[in-house]
Design a protein around this motif. Sequence first.
Motif, short mmCIF file in Angstrom:
data_model
loop_
_atom_site.label_atom_id
_atom_site.label_comp_id
_atom_site.label_asym_id
_atom_site.label_seq_id
_atom_site.Cartn_x
_atom_site.Cartn_y
_atom_site.Cartn_z
N SER A 205 -22.68 -6.94 -4.68
CA SER A 205 -22.65 -7.11 -5.92
C SER A 205 -21.01 -6.99 -6.13
O SER A 205 -19.76 -7.99 -7.29
CB SER A 205 -23.47 -7.23 -7.03
OG SER A 205 -22.82 -6.53 -7.71
N GLY A 206 -20.58 -5.52 -5.62
CA GLY A 206 -19.39 -5.65 -6.33
C GLY A 206 -19.72 -4.89 -8.10
O GLY A 206 -18.77 -3.95 -8.55
N GLU A 207 -20.60 -4.82 -8.57
CA GLU A 207 -21.02 -4.68 -9.77
C GLU A 207 -21.88 -3.00 -9.67
O GLU A 207 -22.40 -2.79 -9.18
CB GLU A 207 -21.83 -4.91 -10.44
CG GLU A 207 -22.43 -4.09 -12.03
CD GLU A 207 -20.97 -4.77 -13.22
OE1 GLU A 207 -21.09 -4.32 -14.03
OE2 GLU A 207 -20.56 -5.44 -12.87
N SER A 208 -21.28 -1.31 -9.48
CA SER A 208 -21.41 -0.60 -9.04
C SER A 208 -22.12 -0.19 -10.09
O SER A 208 -22.35 -0.10 -11.50
CB SER A 208 -20.20 0.51 -8.80
OG SER A 208 -20.90 2.10 -8.80
N LEU A 303 -25.21 -13.83 -7.71
CA LEU A 303 -25.35 -13.49 -6.05
C LEU A 303 -26.28 -14.30 -5.84
O LEU A 303 -26.95 -14.62 -4.42
CB LEU A 303 -24.71 -12.10 -5.73
CG LEU A 303 -24.82 -11.38 -4.43
CD1 LEU A 303 -24.39 -12.94 -3.58
CD2 LEU A 303 -24.68 -10.29 -3.84
N ALA A 304 -27.81 -13.49 -6.25
CA ALA A 304 -28.64 -14.03 -5.90
C ALA A 304 -28.93 -15.51 -6.16
O ALA A 304 -29.87 -15.87 -4.99
CB ALA A 304 -29.64 -13.20 -6.59
N ALA A 305 -28.38 -16.42 -7.21
CA ALA A 305 -28.60 -17.25 -7.37
C ALA A 305 -27.92 -18.24 -5.74
O ALA A 305 -28.30 -19.48 -5.19
CB ALA A 305 -28.06 -18.18 -8.39
N ILE A 306 -27.11 -17.73 -5.76
CA ILE A 306 -26.08 -18.14 -4.64
C ILE A 306 -26.95 -17.70 -3.54
O ILE A 306 -26.96 -18.88 -2.41
CB ILE A 306 -24.41 -17.77 -4.65
CG1 ILE A 306 -23.65 -18.29 -5.38
CG2 ILE A 306 -23.93 -18.16 -3.18
CD1 ILE A 306 -22.54 -17.06 -6.16
N PHE A 323 -29.15 -2.70 -12.58
CA PHE A 323 -28.01 -2.43 -13.71
C PHE A 323 -26.99 -2.28 -12.39
O PHE A 323 -26.14 -1.71 -13.56
CB PHE A 323 -28.28 -1.38 -14.27
CG PHE A 323 -29.36 -0.69 -14.76
CD1 PHE A 323 -29.48 -1.46 -16.12
CD2 PHE A 323 -30.24 -0.10 -14.56
CE1 PHE A 323 -30.74 -1.31 -16.70
CE2 PHE A 323 -31.29 0.32 -15.04
CZ PHE A 323 -31.85 -0.23 -16.26
N GLY A 324 -26.29 -3.05 -11.74
CA GLY A 324 -25.61 -2.94 -10.85
C GLY A 324 -25.89 -3.49 -9.19
O GLY A 324 -27.57 -3.43 -8.72
N ARG A 355 -19.17 -7.53 -1.29
CA ARG A 355 -18.58 -7.84 0.19
C ARG A 355 -20.24 -7.24 0.83
O ARG A 355 -21.52 -6.92 0.27
CB ARG A 355 -18.12 -6.45 -0.01
CG ARG A 355 -18.65 -5.03 -0.69
CD ARG A 355 -17.40 -3.84 -0.44
NE ARG A 355 -17.98 -2.84 -1.63
CZ ARG A 355 -18.49 -1.60 -0.59
NH1 ARG A 355 -18.56 -1.64 0.84
NH2 ARG A 355 -19.21 -0.59 -1.13
N VAL A 356 -20.15 -7.29 2.22
CA VAL A 356 -20.80 -8.06 2.88
C VAL A 356 -21.88 -6.07 3.26
O VAL A 356 -20.10 -5.42 3.69
CB VAL A 356 -21.23 -8.62 4.38
CG1 VAL A 356 -22.48 -8.49 5.08
CG2 VAL A 356 -20.63 -9.87 3.79
#
Length: 365
Positions: A205-208, A303-306, A323-324, A355-356
Motif C-alpha cells: 500500500s505504500g504505508e509502512s 487498495l483493497a476496494a480497488i 497498521f499499514g 507497488r507490486v
Amino acid sequence: MTNSPKMNFQRVFGTLPQTQASAPGRVNMLGEHTDYNDGFVLPTAIPQRTTVQIGFSSDARHHFYSAEYDELINFSDDDTIPQKFVTYICGCIRILEKEGYKIPPINLYITSNVPIGAGLSSSAALEIATLRGIRALLNLPLDDVRLAQIGQLAEIRYAGVNCGIMDQMASILADTNTMLFIDTRSLEYRPVPFPTGTEILVIDSGESHNLAAGSGYNQRRAECEESARILGVKALRDITDPKEVEVLPEPLKRRSRHVVTENNRVLEAVKSLPAERFGELMNSSHASQRDDYEISVPAVDALAAILQSIPGVFGARLTGGGFGGACVALVKSGKADVIASEAIDRHHRAGYSGRVLVPEVPVNS
C-alpha cells in the motif's frame, strides 16, 4: 566474480563462509491475528528470500553485515543488543544460549529482497535464515518447528513484538506452490492447494508499518487475552459461535468477533472451495480487520476496494499485522500482471503510492 555473495563475504570478513541458509517471506491468505489466540492460519511463502552466509569469527566478537543497509555491526555477549536489524539475530543467539547451546563468535553476511515494512514477515525470514545457518554450522539437533519457536521467542523478548507463531512457521515450512494450514495450538500443519485456476497478487500500500513501535499490535493481543479471561476460556480459539462474544464490553466484543469469525473463515477455506467462495472469505476478512479489529489504514482500505472491484479478482484483503503494509489478492490465473497494472494506476490516482511485490518483477503502472 567480484560481485558474488561469497566474494562480498570475503571482502567484509577476510575469509570464506562455512555455510549458508535462506528463508522466504510469507503472505497470509486468511487467519489474521488468530495465531496468538491459539487459532488457525493459512499462509503461503513468497518468492522473495533472506539469505545468510555464515562462518566462525577470528576474534571474541560476533560480526554482522547487512548488504541492504551496507552496515557492519560488531557485537559481544556483554553488549546491549541494538535496536536494528541485528536485534533479531542477537535475539536468536541469546535464545539458543538459554536453551543450553554454546554459540561461538560468528561472522554473518545478510542479503535479502523480502520487502521491509510491508507485512510480509521480513523479520521472521531473517530469524529463520539465521537459525538455519547456525544449525548447519554447529550441527544443532533442532527440528524445523523448534527453530520456529526459537525465532518467535526472539521476536517477543528482544524485538518487543508479542507475536504468535505463524510467521516463523510459515517461513520455515511453507512453499510458494501451496498454502500451509497451521493449527497454532497443536502446531500441526499440512499443505492445502490453492483454488483451481488462481494465482496470488501482493501489492504494498505504500504505508509502512512497524509492529514494535506503538502500532497497537501488542494492545490487540492484550484485549484478546482479557476477552478470553472474561469468557472463561483458555484462548478465543475455544469460542466458535460469534454470538457468544456479544456479552463483552466494547471494544472487546468487536476484537473477539473478528478472531472467532476469522478462525471460522480459515476452517471453511481449507475445504477445497471454489475460487469465488474463497475470495468472498477474503473480502469478509478484510472488512472484519477494518471494522472489528481496527488495524487497517486508508491506503490499505483504498487498495483493497480497488482490487475487489477489478474483474478477475476473486477477493482481496489486508495481510500481515496491519497498521499499514500490503494487500493480497486471489486472482484468475494469468491475469496478475494486468490486474496489478490497473490497481497500481488507480491507487496512484487516488493519491497513494502502492507497488507490486508479487509477482516479483514489478509491472509498469
